[in-house]
Design a protein around this motif. Sequence first.
Motif, mmCIF file in Angstrom:
data_model
loop_
_atom_site.group_PDB
_atom_site.id
_atom_site.type_symbol
_atom_site.label_atom_id
_atom_site.label_comp_id
_atom_site.label_asym_id
_atom_site.label_seq_id
_atom_site.Cartn_x
_atom_site.Cartn_y
_atom_site.Cartn_z
ATOM 1 N N GLN A 241 -10.359 13.851 -21.155
ATOM 2 C CA GLN A 241 -10.914 14.094 -19.820
ATOM 3 C C GLN A 241 -9.999 14.946 -18.954
ATOM 4 O OE1 GLN A 241 -9.595 12.532 -16.794
ATOM 5 N NE2 GLN A 241 -11.106 13.609 -15.548
ATOM 6 N N ASN A 242 -8.702 14.852 -19.164
ATOM 7 C CA ASN A 242 -7.781 15.607 -18.313
ATOM 8 C C ASN A 242 -7.139 16.757 -19.076
ATOM 9 O OD1 ASN A 242 -5.653 13.943 -19.752
ATOM 10 N ND2 ASN A 242 -6.554 12.367 -18.469
ATOM 11 N N HIS A 243 -6.226 16.440 -20.010
ATOM 12 C CA HIS A 243 -5.423 17.484 -20.655
ATOM 13 C C HIS A 243 -6.277 18.519 -21.399
ATOM 14 C CE1 HIS A 243 -2.224 14.974 -19.476
ATOM 15 N NE2 HIS A 243 -2.152 14.217 -20.537
ATOM 16 N N LEU A 244 -7.119 18.061 -22.318
ATOM 17 C CA LEU A 244 -7.790 19.009 -23.212
ATOM 18 C C LEU A 244 -8.889 19.794 -22.506
ATOM 19 C CD1 LEU A 244 -7.903 17.198 -26.660
ATOM 20 C CD2 LEU A 244 -6.109 18.536 -25.589
ATOM 21 N N LEU A 245 -9.586 19.182 -21.575
ATOM 22 C CA LEU A 245 -10.585 19.947 -20.824
ATOM 23 C C LEU A 245 -9.909 20.972 -19.909
ATOM 24 C CD1 LEU A 245 -13.408 17.412 -19.897
ATOM 25 C CD2 LEU A 245 -13.347 19.101 -21.745
#
Length: 504
Positions: A241-245
């Motif tokens: 939800q945070n890093h990869l997006l």
Amino acid sequence: MRKPENHILVIFGASGDLTKRKLIPALADLHKQQLLPDRFAVLGLGRTQLSNDDFREKMKEGASEFSSKEGGSIDDFLNKLHYYSFNTKERAEYAGFREKLEDLDAEVGSGSNFIFYLATPPSMYSLVPQFLADQGLNKNEKGFRRLIVEKPFGDNLESAQKLNADLLEFFNEEQIYRIDHYLGKETVQNLLVTRFSNGIFEPLWNRNFIHHVEVTSSEDIGVGSRGSYYEESGAMRDMVQNHLLLLSSLVAMEPPTLVNAESIRNEIVKVLQSLRPIPKDEVDEYVIRGQYVSSKMRGKDVKGYREEDGVDPKSRRETFVAMKFFIDNWRWAGVPFYIRTGKMLPTRVTEIVIHFQPTPHHLFSDDQAIIRQQNQLVIRIQPDEGLLLKFGMKVPGAGFRVQDVNMDFHYSELADSYLPSAYERLLLDCMLGDPTLYSRGDAVEAAWKFIDPILKAWEEQPCIKVHGYPAGTWGPEVSDDLIEGNMTWRYPCKNLTDGLYCEL
């Protein structure tokens, strides 16, 4: 580089691991480079009873073990550390804290400029700003007031929206810095420079020339002592939800009109708002989840996730996620993006792989393996930071046999360069009032809006499988089925450097 204005950095939860392992070492590195203000102090807060000397000794251990920049004395820096013990959950005790802060401000001469860092459990993220506002410590009238909030920023769309509303009741958006340490990494920032300063890349950075994009972030460790936390979080909330997006958004964003915080963050939000929703009844077609099981890694027996401390023996919590999604805009229409992350995989690596379209003819070989070859641009975020371009060359000798060759660059080859840690860069940016590498509220909510239906499908449809994978492998084999045709993920682990990480 210009120095920040004089100020005091107030760390809530200062007796915790994050302060010792990340924040204080990063500040010590800034001190060694003479990038801290002339009049500066750190005020650590916590319920643990510590004297200033006790706190300094504890932080000295952290700075010695975890700082990145070698050389230089930190004794002067340690004298800037102060500690105040009080119950941060009790509204009534904040008056005493305010008096301590004002006394320290007068002693240091920091001009009533304060940065508040919430290195606390997420349950405190709404309370602390409210209690600070009660004491008038949220207003920018006498000096600047900034608030740094750690992740996780909510655990679903509804909680993220509520947290944003709670923060904005007491602080302006311009005062709020939502930290994501991935955006502090030098190679992530270099992605923008690679794209927008090189004429050979930008014309090709679209659906006409790129076949698909792949983002991998793997860890070679399990949940360790964080089992109870991971039971609540899982790989989707912890990493996707945070890093990869966010990494995917930097790959996909349009050129900003200016190199400033507003322009860059506007483009990131546009990408997140363009993510094609995955319907709840199609989640199992686009998302694979897995959980590591006991196996051997490097000759040693390792436990499965369900055997870890704090984990439900019947847990269905995912430790691996692979996902296929699309960005519905003009540049990326029809181009699949693939992201994966997991624990207990063969090595620790984070990289972005741009797979270019294959040539439309097959002049040089009847070998199907050669025909399937595509040019790749590999952007290694960590470790062994650098870039690699793969393209075909003729093998010497008779005929026209083609072989992949590499043209690469490693940051380690820059002998005189210093690669700052992510927290070092992000703390300095906040001190300078530059929110470019921090997440904006609407970006966080847009990411949750995309992820929420997937999490709800997992909760409501127990028939969606949790695939087991042996620790030390690259996750469930079925994750290869996400990628179209007869291609697979890039497996970056042919060669190991010192047995620790894969060569770029």
